[in-house]
Scaffold this active site. Structure first.
Site, mmCIF file in Angstrom:
data_model
loop_
_atom_site.group_PDB
_atom_site.id
_atom_site.type_symbol
_atom_site.label_atom_id
_atom_site.label_comp_id
_atom_site.label_asym_id
_atom_site.label_seq_id
_atom_site.Cartn_x
_atom_site.Cartn_y
_atom_site.Cartn_z
ATOM 1 N N CYS A 34 0.819 -1.383 0.101
ATOM 2 C CA CYS A 34 -0.058 -0.089 -0.174
ATOM 3 C C CYS A 34 0.759 1.321 0.008
ATOM 4 O O CYS A 34 0.304 2.527 -0.095
ATOM 5 C CB CYS A 34 -1.054 0.104 1.267
ATOM 6 S SG CYS A 34 0.045 0.000 2.747
ATOM 7 N N ASP A 36 2.300 2.722 2.716
ATOM 8 C CA ASP A 36 2.012 3.289 3.803
ATOM 9 C C ASP A 36 3.562 3.355 4.600
ATOM 10 O O ASP A 36 4.156 2.229 4.409
ATOM 11 C CB ASP A 36 1.247 2.761 4.639
ATOM 12 C CG ASP A 36 -0.328 3.159 4.104
ATOM 13 O OD1 ASP A 36 -0.324 4.048 2.909
ATOM 14 O OD2 ASP A 36 -1.127 2.938 4.491
ATOM 15 N N CYS A 59 -2.930 4.937 5.607
ATOM 16 C CA CYS A 59 -4.417 5.099 5.753
ATOM 17 C C CYS A 59 -4.811 5.381 7.252
ATOM 18 O O CYS A 59 -3.893 5.390 8.118
ATOM 19 C CB CYS A 59 -4.705 3.605 5.438
ATOM 20 S SG CYS A 59 -4.417 2.346 6.679
ATOM 21 N N CYS A 103 -2.472 -3.204 8.830
ATOM 22 C CA CYS A 103 -2.075 -1.823 9.299
ATOM 23 C C CYS A 103 -1.731 -1.777 10.810
ATOM 24 O O CYS A 103 -0.523 -1.140 11.169
ATOM 25 C CB CYS A 103 -3.186 -0.898 9.246
ATOM 26 S SG CYS A 103 -4.094 -0.926 7.754
HETATM 27 FE FE1 FES Z 1 -1.423 0.340 4.391
HETATM 28 FE FE2 FES Z 1 -3.227 0.385 6.216
HETATM 29 S S1 FES Z 1 -3.500 0.278 3.963
HETATM 30 S S2 FES Z 1 -1.291 0.532 6.340
#
Ligand code: FES
Length: 142
Positions: A34, A36, A59, A103
């Site tokens: 993702c 992140d 997110c 996450c």
């Molecule tokens: Fe990437 Fe939550 S979608 S950490």
């Protein structure tokens, strides 16, 4: 599944956001899928986490889990922090949708990698639990 009020609260009013300039340990982890990124700063005195701050570029669930993780470890001994699991963070948030569990894994890893950094910097013997710590790539696929 909707987000719990606790998740929404930590997402909208995240605790301990920021950076500690003279941190004793810094952990940075990311999720390749993702994109992140979570960065965790620890101040440690006498084996106690006296301060913690985080920066998460990610997110809402990643922000809420990092915020809750900082609340759970602040003022705790290293020994106590080492027992922190992503499950405990999820429980403290009154649950997360299954697709968002990864996450919370990021939050646990950010804390542990900041502790690994602390032991490396201080030259102290790393506890067994951290010697075995490695980022769980599989958890990042969910
Ligand atoms: Fe990437 Fe939550 S979608 S950490």
């Amino acid at each position: 599944m909707a987000y719990s009020d606790t998740v929404m609260d930590h997402f909208e009013n995240p605790r301990n956001v920021g950076k500690i300039e003279d941190a004793d340990g810094i952990g940075e982890v990311g999720n390749a899928r993702c994109g992140d990124i979570m960065k965790m700063y620890l101040k440690i005195d006498n084996d106690v986490v006296t301060d913690v701050k985080f920066n998460t570029f990610g997110c809402g669930a990643a922000i809420a889990t990092s915020s809750m993780a900082t609340e759970l470890i602040k003022g705790k001994t290293i020994e106590e922090v080492l027992t922190l699991t992503n499950k405990a963070v999820v429980e403290a948030l009154d649950g997360l949708p299954p697709v968002k569990i990864h996450c919370s894994v990021l939050a646990e890893e950010a804390v542990k990698s900041a502790l690994v950094d602390y032991y490396k910097r201080s030259g102290r013997q790393m506890p067994k639990a951290l010697q075995d710590f490695k980022i769980d790539e599989d958890a990042h696929d969910s």
